[in-house]
Design an enzyme around this catalytic site. Structure first.
Site, PDB file in Angstrom:
ATOM      1  N   LYS A  51       0.718  -1.037  -0.094  1.00 51.45           N
ATOM      2  CA  LYS A  51       0.036   0.002  -0.040  1.00 51.45           C
ATOM      3  C   LYS A  51       1.025   1.361   0.070  1.00 51.45           C
ATOM      4  CE  LYS A  51      -1.765   1.788   4.157  1.00 51.45           C
ATOM      5  NZ  LYS A  51      -1.772   3.336   4.271  1.00 51.45           N
ATOM      6  N   ASN A  52       1.722   1.331   1.123  1.00 51.16           N
ATOM      7  CA  ASN A  52       2.457   2.686   1.201  1.00 51.16           C
ATOM      8  C   ASN A  52       3.617   2.970   0.014  1.00 51.16           C
ATOM      9  OD1 ASN A  52       0.984   3.259   3.284  1.00 51.16           O
ATOM     10  ND2 ASN A  52       2.305   2.496   4.873  1.00 51.16           N
TER      11      ASN A  52
ATOM     12  N   ARG B 277      -3.846   9.435   3.250  1.00 51.60           N
ATOM     13  CA  ARG B 277      -2.739  10.230   3.423  1.00 51.60           C
ATOM     14  C   ARG B 277      -1.672  10.539   2.601  1.00 51.60           C
ATOM     15  NH1 ARG B 277      -1.962  13.328   7.603  1.00 51.60           N
ATOM     16  NH2 ARG B 277      -0.118  13.905   7.860  1.00 51.60           N
TER      17      ARG B 277
ATOM     18  N   CYS C 200      -5.287   7.990   8.358  1.00 53.27           N
ATOM     19  CA  CYS C 200      -6.022   7.325   9.684  1.00 53.27           C
ATOM     20  C   CYS C 200      -5.599   8.378  11.044  1.00 53.27           C
ATOM     21  CB  CYS C 200      -5.424   6.227   9.924  1.00 53.27           C
ATOM     22  SG  CYS C 200      -5.952   4.781   8.964  1.00 53.27           S
TER      23      CYS C 200
ATOM     24  N   ARG D  40       0.411  13.942  13.211  1.00 53.98           N
ATOM     25  CA  ARG D  40       0.823  13.921  11.689  1.00 53.98           C
ATOM     26  C   ARG D  40       1.111  15.042  10.942  1.00 53.98           C
ATOM     27  NH1 ARG D  40      -2.082   8.611   9.084  1.00 53.98           N
ATOM     28  NH2 ARG D  40       0.067   8.331   8.367  1.00 53.98           N
TER      29      ARG D  40
ATOM     30  N   ILE E  91       3.119  17.760   8.679  1.00 56.48           N
ATOM     31  CA  ILE E  91       3.956  17.670   7.385  1.00 56.48           C
ATOM     32  C   ILE E  91       5.048  18.988   7.311  1.00 56.48           C
ATOM     33  CG2 ILE E  91       2.294  16.511   6.062  1.00 56.48           C
ATOM     34  CD1 ILE E  91       1.413  19.209   4.871  1.00 56.48           C
ATOM     35  N   ASP E  92       5.209  19.511   8.403  1.00 57.24           N
ATOM     36  CA  ASP E  92       6.363  20.507   8.472  1.00 57.24           C
ATOM     37  C   ASP E  92       7.666  20.248   7.675  1.00 57.24           C
ATOM     38  OD1 ASP E  92       6.322  18.837  11.003  1.00 57.24           O
ATOM     39  OD2 ASP E  92       8.173  20.256  11.257  1.00 57.24           O
TER      40      ASP E  92
ATOM     41  N   ASP F  94       3.180   0.139  12.205  1.00 60.60           N
ATOM     42  CA  ASP F  94       1.900  -0.235  11.618  1.00 60.60           C
ATOM     43  C   ASP F  94       1.839  -1.715  12.072  1.00 60.60           C
ATOM     44  OD1 ASP F  94       1.816   2.052  10.452  1.00 60.60           O
ATOM     45  OD2 ASP F  94       2.670   1.284   8.516  1.00 60.60           O
TER      46      ASP F  94
ATOM     47  N   ILE G  11       6.115   6.339  17.763  1.00 57.00           N
ATOM     48  CA  ILE G  11       6.075   7.165  16.609  1.00 57.00           C
ATOM     49  C   ILE G  11       4.970   7.862  16.652  1.00 57.00           C
ATOM     50  CG2 ILE G  11       6.136   6.925  13.959  1.00 57.00           C
ATOM     51  CD1 ILE G  11       8.466   5.629  14.828  1.00 57.00           C
TER      52      ILE G  11
ATOM     53  N   ARG H  66      -8.966  -0.073   3.275  1.00 58.01           N
ATOM     54  CA  ARG H  66      -7.863   0.742   2.951  1.00 58.01           C
ATOM     55  C   ARG H  66      -6.586  -0.047   2.593  1.00 58.01           C
ATOM     56  NH1 ARG H  66      -8.531   6.097   6.537  1.00 58.01           N
ATOM     57  NH2 ARG H  66      -7.605   7.161   4.631  1.00 58.01           N
TER      58      ARG H  66
HETATM   59  N1  EPU Z   1       6.554  13.952  11.618  1.00 59.18           N
HETATM   60  C1  EPU Z   1       6.562  15.337  11.856  1.00 59.18           C
HETATM   61  N2  EPU Z   1       6.707  16.294  10.700  1.00 59.18           N
HETATM   62  C2  EPU Z   1       6.912  15.786   9.449  1.00 59.18           C
HETATM   63  C3  EPU Z   1       6.568  14.571   9.209  1.00 59.18           C
HETATM   64  C4  EPU Z   1       6.299  13.562  10.139  1.00 59.18           C
HETATM   65  O1  EPU Z   1       6.738  15.688  13.075  1.00 59.18           O
HETATM   66  O2  EPU Z   1       6.883  16.672   8.715  1.00 59.18           O
HETATM   67  C5  EPU Z   1       6.218  13.042  12.716  1.00 59.18           C
HETATM   68  C6  EPU Z   1       4.843  12.281  12.925  1.00 59.18           C
HETATM   69  O3  EPU Z   1       3.964  13.335  13.134  1.00 59.18           O
HETATM   70  C7  EPU Z   1       5.035  11.231  13.133  1.00 59.18           C
HETATM   71  C8  EPU Z   1       6.350  10.609  12.786  1.00 59.18           C
HETATM   72  O4  EPU Z   1       7.035  12.001  12.525  1.00 59.18           O
HETATM   73  O5  EPU Z   1       5.057  11.434  14.754  1.00 59.18           O
HETATM   74  C9  EPU Z   1       6.402   9.690  11.706  1.00 59.18           C
HETATM   75  O6  EPU Z   1       5.618  10.170  10.507  1.00 59.18           O
HETATM   76  P1  EPU Z   1       5.924   9.752   9.182  1.00 59.18           P
HETATM   77  O7  EPU Z   1       6.020  10.953   8.341  1.00 59.18           O
HETATM   78  O8  EPU Z   1       7.029   8.886   8.975  1.00 59.18           O
HETATM   79  O9  EPU Z   1       4.690   9.001   8.805  1.00 59.18           O
HETATM   80  P2  EPU Z   1       3.499   9.195   7.523  1.00 59.18           P
HETATM   81  O10 EPU Z   1       4.390   9.660   6.468  1.00 59.18           O
HETATM   82  O11 EPU Z   1       2.634  10.072   8.022  1.00 59.18           O
HETATM   83  C10 EPU Z   1       3.585   6.895   6.770  1.00 59.18           C
HETATM   84  C11 EPU Z   1       2.856   5.821   6.380  1.00 59.18           C
HETATM   85  C12 EPU Z   1       2.102   5.059   7.844  1.00 59.18           C
HETATM   86  C13 EPU Z   1       3.025   4.649   8.912  1.00 59.18           C
HETATM   87  C14 EPU Z   1       4.228   5.735   8.680  1.00 59.18           C
HETATM   88  C15 EPU Z   1       5.464   5.286   9.752  1.00 59.18           C
HETATM   89  C16 EPU Z   1       1.844   6.216   4.357  1.00 59.18           C
HETATM   90  C17 EPU Z   1       1.006   6.882   3.508  1.00 59.18           C
HETATM   91  N3  EPU Z   1       1.946   6.259   5.536  1.00 59.18           N
HETATM   92  O12 EPU Z   1       2.918   7.568   7.483  1.00 59.18           O
HETATM   93  O13 EPU Z   1       1.257   4.164   7.342  1.00 59.18           O
HETATM   94  O14 EPU Z   1       2.527   4.300   9.919  1.00 59.18           O
HETATM   95  O15 EPU Z   1       4.798   6.323   7.568  1.00 59.18           O
HETATM   96  O16 EPU Z   1       6.061   4.204   9.245  1.00 59.18           O
HETATM   97  O17 EPU Z   1       3.036   5.931   3.897  1.00 59.18           O
HETATM   98  C18 EPU Z   1      -0.641   2.711   7.767  1.00 59.18           C
HETATM   99  O18 EPU Z   1      -0.294   2.262   6.632  1.00 59.18           O
HETATM  100  O19 EPU Z   1      -1.424   2.102   8.547  1.00 59.18           O
HETATM  101  C19 EPU Z   1       0.250   3.893   8.114  1.00 59.18           C
HETATM  102  C20 EPU Z   1      -0.352   4.790   9.017  1.00 59.18           C
END
Ligand code: EPU
Length: 420
Positions: free
Chosen positions: A24-25, A94, A118, A123, A125-126, A306, A328, A398
């Site tokens: 998926k991811n 996401r 989710c 979460r 995106i900064d 996950d 995380i 999903r």
């Molecule tokens: N974070 C920040 N700033 C950012 C980005 C992330 O502070 O700009 C923090 C987040 O708040 C979090 C941590 O860093 O506490 C990790 O976030 P990450 O960006 O790695 O996660 P994500 O991109 O939002 C993806 C997967 C998730 C998976 C995580 C960690 C996708 C679409 N989603 O999320 O998948 O849990 O990486 O491996 O790829 C799932 O499949 O159920 C799922 C939630």
């Protein structure tokens, strides 16, 4: 919430062979990455899950010609006529945030609503936006919409303050069409970061070091078309391994990458589960008592967040005490109340969940709050005696392709019904 319910009569050991679907991811990143090309692309092994369908809709809404059938997507990006993704589309998954990096790289601008996905924590995106700014874009966030514009995109050194999977991939997407060289430091190392880099390289990008914490990218003015198959889903593999162990079954999980599973495999072995690698398959035999363990979620190659939720279902009946420390996401224990409703004994304090093993889980009506909470309740339902009623099962769709069919082929008693 939908008016469907998933019904599972548990207590049956899973037995047989099951094939893992495409990731998926990785799919939700590779699919939009096709827009970075100036020619048509073909992507194979895409799972038939709602997040993939949502991404097809987004690409089509931007003007790309997309066909998707039997796991194969053909995309012609030459007809793309928009760089805007509205709330109705972005909220569905996401991975919609990847349109930011892609549109910035290809068209030097985007207007994309904040992503959905989710509800498992803040979460942020900064770090994505910090990377785009470093490449020369001016970025604004207002009324739930992120806009960016760049006259030129130029390579830069970006040191992530936090390891982020989405941020690493997003900045990589934009940087591979910037002028000059970029270095991403403190990058995420997850298997799908490597898969997306491999896809981009197959289109003519120059990305080195994906899978380590330092990624070097030489920007290219153009990328060409490519044909690519995404890797198998690491989290589906792990969920099936956990389900096999939890039902004391004997399951061969085929078409997977065992090296991606080492953190989980080590924990299952520690619990007394038998796990054997067989080329691109893993056999899990769960007979016998399971010992409680301590799990700490970490970035790859640590124990994946996950899998923390499905793992917690397995830990409910492990002997003695277990614990899960979630590092995380700050709100990823919403499934715990539901497991306790089924007779588990779990106490949550902040990011720590403490388990006292119970002899068995009992069926109960439960409700899914997010995708992996759904996976946890699915595993719990397979373990419990009696018929478990899982409400809001659409969250599971999903990320898990045809999961009921797969589990039924392993002798599970599972079905879905419409309510009312
Ligand atoms: N974070 C920040 N700033 C950012 C980005 C992330 O502070 O700009 C923090 C987040 O708040 C979090 C941590 O860093 O506490 C990790 O976030 P990450 O960006 O790695 O996660 P994500 O991109 O939002 C993806 C997967 C998730 C998976 C995580 C960690 C996708 C679409 N989603 O999320 O998948 O849990 O990486 O491996 O790829 C799932 O499949 O159920 C799922 C939630």
């Amino acid at each position: 919430m939908s008016n469907e319910v998933m019904l599972i009569r548990g207590g049956i050991p899973l037995e047989g062979t099951v094939r893992v679907s495409g990731g998926k991811n990785t799919s939700v990143a590779v699919m939009p990455a096709t827009l970075l090309s100036d020619e048509p692309c073909v992507i194979e092994n895409l799972p038939d899950i709602s997040d993939v369908h949502a991404m097809v809709d987004i690409l089509s809404s931007l003007g790309a010609k997309v066909s998707f059938r039997d796991g194969r997507m053909e995309v012609d990006p030459t007809s793309v006529s928009s760089s805007q993704v509205g709330y109705e589309h972005a909220r569905r998954l996401r991975g919609s945030y990847y349109l930011m990096g892609v549109l910035l790289g290809r068209y030097h601008e985007f207007e994309v609503a904040q992503p959905g996905g989710c509800d498992i924590g803040l979460r942020m995106i900064d770090q994505h936006l910090k990377g785009f700014r470093a490449l020369g874009a001016s970025v604004e966030e207002r009324n739930g919409i992120v806009t960016a514009k760049a006259t030129r995109l130029t390579g830069a050194k970006i040191n992530f303050d936090q390891v982020t999977v989405g941020g690493t991939i997003n900045v990589m997407l934009a940087a591979c069409r910037a002028e000059g060289n970029s270095i991403l430091l403190n990058a995420a190392k997850e298997p799908h970061v490597v898969d997306v880099a491999n896809f981009l390289n197959s289109m003519g990008a120059s990305i080195k070091g994906a899978g380590t914490d330092t990624i070097r990218i030489s920007g290219r003015p153009n990328l060409h078309g490519s044909s690519y198959a995404v890797i198998p889903d690491q989290i589906e593999t792990g969920t099936l391994m956990i389900a096999a162990a939890a039902t004391h079954g004997d399951v061969v999980i085929s078409n997977c990458i065992p090296t991606h599973m080492e953190a989980l495999t080590a924990k299952l072995l520690e619990m007394g589960v038998r796990v054997e690698e067989q080329g691109d398959a893993i056999e899990v035999r769960g007979a016998g008592p399971h010992r409680g363990v301590r799990v700490k979620t970490q970035v790859y190659p640590g124990f994946p967040t996950d899998l923390q939720q499905p793992m917690s279902a397995l830990l409910t009946t492990a002997s003695g005490d277990s614990e899960i420390y979630e590092t995380i996401f700050e709100n990823r224990f919403r499934h715990v109340d539901e497991l306790n409703r089924m007779g588990a004994n779990i106490r949550v304090s902040g990011r720590l969940a403490l388990f006292t093993g119970v002899p068995e889980l009992l069926s109960a009506p439960v409700t899914v709050t997010d995708l992996r909470a759904g996976a946890a309740l699915l595993v719990a339902g397979l373990m419990a005696s009696g018929e478990t009623e899982i409400h809001a099962p659409e969250y599971i769709d999903r990320g898990y392709e045809h999961i009921e069919d797969k589990l039924r082929a392993l002798h599970a008693d599972i079905r879905r019904e419409r309510l009312g």
